[in-house]
Design a protein around this motif. Structure first.
Motif, PDB file in Angstrom:
ATOM      1  N   UNK A   1      -0.090  31.947 -13.937  1.00  0.00           N
ATOM      2  CA  UNK A   1      -0.475  30.537 -13.855  1.00  0.00           C
ATOM      3  C   UNK A   1       0.571  29.718 -13.101  1.00  0.00           C
ATOM      4  N   UNK A   2       1.835  30.093 -13.234  1.00  0.00           N
ATOM      5  CA  UNK A   2       2.892  29.405 -12.490  1.00  0.00           C
ATOM      6  C   UNK A   2       2.694  29.525 -10.989  1.00  0.00           C
ATOM      7  N   UNK A   3       2.093  30.649 -10.556  1.00  0.00           N
ATOM      8  CA  UNK A   3       1.751  30.828  -9.144  1.00  0.00           C
ATOM      9  C   UNK A   3       0.659  29.864  -8.705  1.00  0.00           C
ATOM     10  N   UNK A   4      -0.310  29.616  -9.596  1.00  0.00           N
ATOM     11  CA  UNK A   4      -1.374  28.649  -9.274  1.00  0.00           C
ATOM     12  C   UNK A   4      -0.772  27.249  -9.112  1.00  0.00           C
ATOM     13  N   UNK A   5       0.204  26.949  -9.964  1.00  0.00           N
ATOM     14  CA  UNK A   5       0.878  25.646  -9.898  1.00  0.00           C
ATOM     15  C   UNK A   5       1.695  25.554  -8.603  1.00  0.00           C
ATOM     16  N   UNK A   6       2.402  26.629  -8.263  1.00  0.00           N
ATOM     17  CA  UNK A   6       3.207  26.652  -7.034  1.00  0.00           C
ATOM     18  C   UNK A   6       2.316  26.425  -5.804  1.00  0.00           C
ATOM     19  N   UNK A   7       1.126  27.032  -5.796  1.00  0.00           N
ATOM     20  CA  UNK A   7       0.192  26.858  -4.678  1.00  0.00           C
ATOM     21  C   UNK A   7      -0.334  25.422  -4.610  1.00  0.00           C
ATOM     22  N   UNK A   8      -0.626  24.837  -5.774  1.00  0.00           N
ATOM     23  CA  UNK A   8      -1.065  23.431  -5.800  1.00  0.00           C
ATOM     24  C   UNK A   8       0.053  22.539  -5.262  1.00  0.00           C
ATOM     25  N   UNK A   9       1.287  22.833  -5.649  1.00  0.00           N
ATOM     26  CA  UNK A   9       2.451  22.079  -5.166  1.00  0.00           C
ATOM     27  C   UNK A   9       2.575  22.232  -3.646  1.00  0.00           C
ATOM     28  N   UNK A  10       2.397  23.465  -3.161  1.00  0.00           N
ATOM     29  CA  UNK A  10       2.518  23.737  -1.725  1.00  0.00           C
ATOM     30  C   UNK A  10       1.493  22.952  -0.912  1.00  0.00           C
ATOM     31  N   UNK A  11       0.311  22.735  -1.486  1.00  0.00           N
ATOM     32  CA  UNK A  11      -0.713  21.956  -0.780  1.00  0.00           C
ATOM     33  C   UNK A  11      -0.417  20.460  -0.856  1.00  0.00           C
ATOM     34  N   UNK A  12       0.021  20.003  -2.037  1.00  0.00           N
ATOM     35  CA  UNK A  12       0.253  18.565  -2.246  1.00  0.00           C
ATOM     36  C   UNK A  12       1.545  18.072  -1.600  1.00  0.00           C
ATOM     37  N   UNK A  13       2.569  18.932  -1.601  1.00  0.00           N
ATOM     38  CA  UNK A  13       3.894  18.519  -1.123  1.00  0.00           C
ATOM     39  C   UNK A  13       4.454  19.530  -0.113  1.00  0.00           C
TER      40      UNK A  13
END
Length: 260
Positions: free
Chosen positions: A94-106
């Motif tokens: 799940x931390x990978x899903x968060x990292x990917x969301x972060x990569x798209x947003x920021x």
């Protein structure tokens, strides 16, 4: 341990060492203590930030659905408070899903990305149904759900070998409140597909998979990095490479950070 307030919710994080900033993000039913075995070595040459994601560890829950984007905003909030401009993000499951969301947003904050036993793909229809079943199961019998969920993350042979380690993971998982579990399951179910990030971004990327991962199909996960510049490392065991392949994972991370 340090804290900050985000939308009236306490966010717990740690900040250790100096050098290239690395943000370590735990998976579902885990918390920042999952990285304890890695911090002493990795912090020798890096500044490590570990964060308890929403509804996990010592971080409070935020509503009845905690999206990957909201978790990414929490990560951003921590980095802003610490005045960190760029970081390598390492996310387990799940931390990978968060990292990917972060990569798209920021995108401007990204220096590198490591997906550990994780995927850029959204949930399949079957996986979404499984999330709904999990929500019902945890509401019905919280403790049994957690005990079964944790054991099922390890390869079959390691369930016999790593009894003590699995018990420790269960103890940490049992600290996760019911609301945090349900809200995270809802958030994972609703997440979008971010495979395009593996093909369009230019910073170094690494995908680490377990050959016998009971949660993520190995061959299906290879598909997401086809014709991309993502580096692949394969371990022979299950979903919990941080425990099942701890020494090897440490070496892989040290090498990757050196090259970023």
């Amino acid at each position: 341990m340090e804290t900050l307030l985000y939308k009236n919710t306490q966010i717990s994080y740690s900040d250790t060492g100096k050098g290239t900033v690395v943000v370590l993000l735990h998976g579902f039913l885990e918390n920042k203590t999952m990285w304890d075995a890695f911090v002493p070595e990795l912090s020798k040459k890096n500044r490590l930030i570990t964060i308890d994601l929403l509804g996990h560890g010592e971080t409070g829950s935020l509503g009845y659905i905690q999206t990957m984007e909201e978790n990414a905003d929490v990560v951003h909030e921590v980095l802003s408070k610490l005045r960190i401009r760029k970081a390598i993000l390492v996310g387990h499951s799940m931390g990978g899903y968060v990292a990917l969301a972060f990569a798209e947003l920021y995108p401007e904050k990204m220096k590198g990305l490591v997906l550990l036993n994780s995927t850029s793909k959204e949930d399949s229809l079957e996986r979404k149904k499984n999330r709904d079943r999990a929500i019902k199961a945890v509401k019905k019998d919280y403790e049994t759900f957690i005990r079964l969920s944790i054991a099922n993350l390890f390869s079959e042979e390691n369930r016999e070998i790593l009894i003590k380690e699995i018990e420790e993971v269960k103890i940490q998982a049992l600290k996760t409140p019911l609301q945090g579990i349900v809200a995270s399951l809802e958030g994972m179910k609703a997440r979008k597909d971010r495979e395009f990030l593996l093909h369009t971004t230019t910073y170094p990327k690494l995908l680490i998979l377990g050959k016998k991962d009971p949660v993520l199909n190995y061959d299906e996960n290879l598909e997401q990095i086809k014709n991309s510049d993502v580096e692949l490392v394969t371990f022979p065991d299950g979903h919990m490479s941080s425990i099942e392949n701890q020494a090897e994972l440490l070496t892989v991370l040290v090498d990757f950070f050196k090259g970023v």
